[in-house]
Write a protein that holds these residues in place. Sequence first.
Motif, PDB file in Angstrom:
ATOM      1  N   ASP A 269       0.846  -1.192   0.000  1.00 10.83           N
ATOM      2  CA  ASP A 269       0.000   0.000   0.000  1.00 10.83           C
ATOM      3  C   ASP A 269       0.882   1.243   0.000  1.00 10.83           C
ATOM      4  OD1 ASP A 269      -1.752   2.062   0.399  1.00 10.83           O
ATOM      5  OD2 ASP A 269      -2.722   1.210   2.173  1.00 10.83           O
ATOM      6  N   PRO A 270       0.921   1.990  -1.109  1.00 12.94           N
ATOM      7  CA  PRO A 270       1.768   3.190  -1.141  1.00 12.94           C
ATOM      8  C   PRO A 270       1.333   4.251  -0.146  1.00 12.94           C
ATOM      9  CG  PRO A 270       0.362   3.073  -3.095  1.00 12.94           C
ATOM     10  CD  PRO A 270       0.213   1.769  -2.389  1.00 12.94           C
ATOM     11  N   ALA A 271       0.051   4.260   0.233  1.00 16.42           N
ATOM     12  CA  ALA A 271      -0.405   5.243   1.220  1.00 16.42           C
ATOM     13  C   ALA A 271       0.257   5.002   2.570  1.00 16.42           C
ATOM     14  CB  ALA A 271      -1.924   5.184   1.354  1.00 16.42           C
ATOM     15  N   MET A 272       0.451   3.740   2.932  1.00 16.30           N
ATOM     16  CA  MET A 272       1.162   3.428   4.177  1.00 16.30           C
ATOM     17  C   MET A 272       2.602   3.924   4.102  1.00 16.30           C
ATOM     18  SD  MET A 272      -0.705   1.734   6.499  1.00 16.30           S
ATOM     19  CE  MET A 272       0.379   0.624   7.414  1.00 16.30           C
ATOM     20  N   MET A 273       3.213   3.804   2.943  1.00 18.51           N
ATOM     21  CA  MET A 273       4.598   4.243   2.779  1.00 18.51           C
ATOM     22  C   MET A 273       4.725   5.754   2.922  1.00 18.51           C
ATOM     23  SD  MET A 273       5.562   1.837  -0.487  1.00 18.51           S
ATOM     24  CE  MET A 273       7.221   2.512  -0.631  1.00 18.51           C
ATOM     25  N   ILE A 274       3.793   6.480   2.321  1.00 16.97           N
ATOM     26  CA  ILE A 274       3.851   7.940   2.373  1.00 16.97           C
ATOM     27  C   ILE A 274       3.550   8.442   3.780  1.00 16.97           C
ATOM     28  CG2 ILE A 274       2.810  10.048   1.462  1.00 16.97           C
ATOM     29  CD1 ILE A 274       4.675   8.430  -0.462  1.00 16.97           C
ATOM     30  N   ASP A 319       0.707  11.707  -7.292  1.00 16.08           N
ATOM     31  CA  ASP A 319       1.944  12.224  -6.699  1.00 16.08           C
ATOM     32  C   ASP A 319       2.446  11.308  -5.586  1.00 16.08           C
ATOM     33  OD1 ASP A 319       1.940  14.391  -8.399  1.00 16.08           O
ATOM     34  OD2 ASP A 319       0.971  15.746  -6.970  1.00 16.08           O
ATOM     35  N   GLY A 320       1.526  10.837  -4.750  1.00 12.66           N
ATOM     36  CA  GLY A 320       1.932   9.938  -3.680  1.00 12.66           C
ATOM     37  C   GLY A 320       2.475   8.627  -4.211  1.00 12.66           C
ATOM     38  N   CYS A 321       1.832   8.098  -5.240  1.00 15.17           N
ATOM     39  CA  CYS A 321       2.294   6.840  -5.824  1.00 15.17           C
ATOM     40  C   CYS A 321       3.670   7.008  -6.462  1.00 15.17           C
ATOM     41  CB  CYS A 321       1.278   6.344  -6.853  1.00 15.17           C
ATOM     42  SG  CYS A 321       1.589   4.670  -7.438  1.00 15.17           S
ATOM     43  N   LEU A 322       3.887   8.143  -7.109  1.00 15.19           N
ATOM     44  CA  LEU A 322       5.191   8.408  -7.715  1.00 15.19           C
ATOM     45  C   LEU A 322       6.286   8.405  -6.657  1.00 15.19           C
ATOM     46  CD1 LEU A 322       6.578   9.185 -10.445  1.00 15.19           C
ATOM     47  CD2 LEU A 322       6.344  11.570  -9.708  1.00 15.19           C
ATOM     48  N   GLU A 323       6.021   9.019  -5.518  1.00 17.52           N
ATOM     49  CA  GLU A 323       7.016   9.048  -4.445  1.00 17.52           C
ATOM     50  C   GLU A 323       7.260   7.645  -3.892  1.00 17.52           C
ATOM     51  OE1 GLU A 323       9.885  10.153  -1.852  1.00 17.52           O
ATOM     52  OE2 GLU A 323       9.053  11.252  -3.570  1.00 17.52           O
ATOM     53  N   LEU A 363      -4.168  11.132 -18.594  1.00 19.53           N
ATOM     54  CA  LEU A 363      -3.434  11.314 -17.339  1.00 19.53           C
ATOM     55  C   LEU A 363      -2.696  10.035 -16.942  1.00 19.53           C
ATOM     56  CD1 LEU A 363      -6.136  13.327 -15.348  1.00 19.53           C
ATOM     57  CD2 LEU A 363      -3.947  14.206 -16.195  1.00 19.53           C
ATOM     58  N   ASN A 364      -3.326   8.897 -17.160  1.00 18.97           N
ATOM     59  CA  ASN A 364      -2.663   7.625 -16.848  1.00 18.97           C
ATOM     60  C   ASN A 364      -1.405   7.443 -17.685  1.00 18.97           C
ATOM     61  OD1 ASN A 364      -4.717   7.040 -15.066  1.00 18.97           O
ATOM     62  ND2 ASN A 364      -5.764   5.604 -16.428  1.00 18.97           N
ATOM     63  N   LEU A 365      -1.518   7.719 -18.981  1.00 17.28           N
ATOM     64  CA  LEU A 365      -0.365   7.545 -19.867  1.00 17.28           C
ATOM     65  C   LEU A 365       0.730   8.551 -19.531  1.00 17.28           C
ATOM     66  CD1 LEU A 365       0.715   5.886 -22.214  1.00 17.28           C
ATOM     67  CD2 LEU A 365      -0.303   7.556 -23.786  1.00 17.28           C
ATOM     68  N   ALA A 366       0.345   9.782 -19.206  1.00 16.19           N
ATOM     69  CA  ALA A 366       1.338  10.791 -18.828  1.00 16.19           C
ATOM     70  C   ALA A 366       2.090  10.362 -17.570  1.00 16.19           C
ATOM     71  CB  ALA A 366       0.653  12.137 -18.612  1.00 16.19           C
ATOM     72  N   PHE A 367       1.386   9.739 -16.632  1.00 20.24           N
ATOM     73  CA  PHE A 367       2.038   9.250 -15.414  1.00 20.24           C
ATOM     74  C   PHE A 367       3.102   8.212 -15.760  1.00 20.24           C
ATOM     75  CE2 PHE A 367       2.437   6.208 -11.954  1.00 20.24           C
ATOM     76  CZ  PHE A 367       2.615   7.028 -10.850  1.00 20.24           C
ATOM     77  N   LEU A 368       2.777   7.294 -16.643  1.00 23.65           N
ATOM     78  CA  LEU A 368       3.730   6.246 -17.008  1.00 23.65           C
ATOM     79  C   LEU A 368       4.914   6.812 -17.787  1.00 23.65           C
ATOM     80  CD1 LEU A 368       1.174   3.456 -17.968  1.00 23.65           C
ATOM     81  CD2 LEU A 368       2.596   3.570 -15.917  1.00 23.65           C
ATOM     82  N   ASP A 375      13.496   7.696 -15.046  1.00 26.99           N
ATOM     83  CA  ASP A 375      14.205   6.415 -14.925  1.00 26.99           C
ATOM     84  C   ASP A 375      13.803   5.671 -13.656  1.00 26.99           C
ATOM     85  OD1 ASP A 375      15.879   4.380 -15.799  1.00 26.99           O
ATOM     86  OD2 ASP A 375      17.598   5.152 -14.669  1.00 26.99           O
ATOM     87  N   LEU A 376      12.505   5.577 -13.448  1.00 26.01           N
ATOM     88  CA  LEU A 376      11.965   4.799 -12.339  1.00 26.01           C
ATOM     89  C   LEU A 376      11.431   3.486 -12.892  1.00 26.01           C
ATOM     90  CD1 LEU A 376      10.072   7.628 -10.423  1.00 26.01           C
ATOM     91  CD2 LEU A 376      12.241   6.552  -9.788  1.00 26.01           C
ATOM     92  N   TRP A 377      11.876   2.392 -12.305  1.00 19.65           N
ATOM     93  CA  TRP A 377      11.518   1.076 -12.819  1.00 19.65           C
ATOM     94  C   TRP A 377      10.271   0.548 -12.122  1.00 19.65           C
ATOM     95  CZ3 TRP A 377      16.819  -1.963 -12.691  1.00 19.65           C
ATOM     96  CH2 TRP A 377      17.723  -1.324 -13.546  1.00 19.65           C
TER      97      TRP A 377
END
Length: 541
Positions: A269-274, A319-323, A363-368, A375-377
Amino acid sequence: MKVVILDGYVDEPSNFGVPPYISPYPRYVSGAVHDAGHTSEYVTIDQVRAGHGLSGDLLVMISGPIVPGKYLRSLPISDREIVRYASAFEGPRVFGGPLARFRYYDEALVDPFDWVALRDIDTAVYDYLTTGEWTNRDRTMEEWDRWALLGADVVRSHPDFPDPLTVELDTSKGCVRYLNKGCSFCIEPMYGKPKFRPVAGVLREVRRLAELGAVNFRLGGQADFFSYQAIGLGSSATPEINVSAIHELLEGIRTAAPSLKVLHTDNGDPAMMIAHPDEAMAAMRDLVAHATPGTSLSFGLESADPRVTEANNLNIDADGCLEAIRMVNAVGRDRGENGMPRLLPGLNFVAGLDGETKKTFDLNLAFLKRLLADDLWVRRINIRQVRPVRREFEPTGLYREFRRFKEAVRTLIDHEMLQRVIPEGTVLRSVFLEIQDGHVTYGRQIGTYPILVGLPYDMALNRFVDVRVTSHGQRSLTAIEYPLDVNRAPLAAICALPGIGEKRAARIVRARPFDSWPAFAASLDDPAVAQRIAPFLGLAA
C-alpha cells in the motif's frame, strides 16, 4: 468419511492458487477434515480434466477467480465445469472460496450443491463433519493456525510438488482501510476489521511445509505487506507500520525454511509508505535482505485522474504513488543472484470506475511516461476493467479509449521498461520450462509475476535452465540457454544470437565444430558481432 477436495484454483486480490501456486484454501479444508477425524483426497481441476475420477462421501469444491488474469498452462475451473462435476458427484456437495463468499455467481451455478459457504469454507466443512449441520462463520485464530498445520501435507499431492510448486501463505485477512470502506471496487474491506495471524503461527506452518519438502513461498495472502500487525489498527486508514513484526516474520521464515529457493511478496500500500516513510524504508530493507531477488510490491494506483481517485475513495493519488515508486527503486533495484532486481514496484490500473472520462486515460499515460523520464523502474503494469463483485458500476462508454490506452502502454511503455529492468545479455537463473508452442519453448522463473521467456527452439520441458536474454517483446523476453554450446546448438538458437540472423547462423553451422573462441570468431564476417555475442557462448577465449 472420505472428503474429496476439488481445487478449482483461486485468483483474488490477495490470494492466488493457479499452478504453479497452491492457495491456502485446500490446505485449510484438509486440516479441518483431519481435525474432525476424517480423511481427505486433494485433486486439482487439471487432474480431473485429464480423467481423474471424483469418488468419496463429500465433495468440497473450491471456486475459481474473482480477478482472472492470463495463465500459461493451467486455467481455473469454468462455470460449466463447476456444474458438470458437482452434478456428477454422488454424495453431499459444498461450494466455497471467493466466488461463493462474495456471491459472485448465478443461481444456476450453485443448484447442484447442498451448501454454499458464504464465509470460510473450512469452517463449514468442519462443522458439518462434527455436528451434521452446515454453518456460515469465520474460522477462529486457533483454528486458522491448527488447520494450516494439519493440512500442510496437501502440498505433496499437488502435481507440481516440490518444484515448481509455490506455496501461498496467509498472514492476514481484510484491509486496514475498512474504516472508510476502502476503494469502491475492492473486496478486501468486505472482510471487516483485519485479522492478523501471529508470527509464531505462520512460522510453524512454514516449518512444517519445509519439512514436507516445499521450497518456494509467497506472502500473497495479505492485502498489504506494510500493514502486517499494524500498530493502532482502527485509529487510522494508515496505522503505523510494525517494523519489528515484519522483521520477525521475514527472518523467521528464513530460519524455518533454511533450504527455501524462493520467498516473495505481492501487494503493498503506497499510502502506508507515504504516511510512514522511515518505517516503510526499514521494512523494505528487511524485505530485500530476507526475500529472494525478483520480488514485487504491487501498488493499486488504479487511476492517475484526481476525479476518479476522489469518486472511488482510492488509497493514493498520482503524486503519492510516484514518491512510493521512488522509495522502492532506492532500496530494491540492485540486481540479485538470479538476474532480477531484488525488489521493484508493480502498478495496477482499473478502468470503468466512477468519474472516468477520456482525459483519465491521458493522465494515466502521462504518469507512465513520467516514470520513464525519471528512470523509475516498475516490474509490471496491470490494466484491467473493473469487475462488479462488490457493487455495480455504471457503463462509462469509454471501452474504445480503454483499448487505445492499453495498446499505448504496451507499445510505448512496456517494451522500454522491460529493456531497462532486464537488459540484453542479462543472465536469468533457474527458468522453468513449461510449454511449447510450435518450435518455441516457454518458461518462467518461479515467483511473483514472473516474466515469460521464449526460447526459439525445441527444448525438453519440466526442468530448470539458465538463460541469457537476446531481445525483448512488449511483456516477454527472447533468450537462449546459457552458456550456449555453439557446437551442438540448433540452428534456431544460433539465429537468436544478437546480430547473427539466418545467413550467419548457417555459416556457423557449416564451419563447426570450433575448438576455441578465436576459431569461432574467424567464422564471422564482422569482429563487432563476434564481440557482441561472446558473452552468450561457452567457448574459451
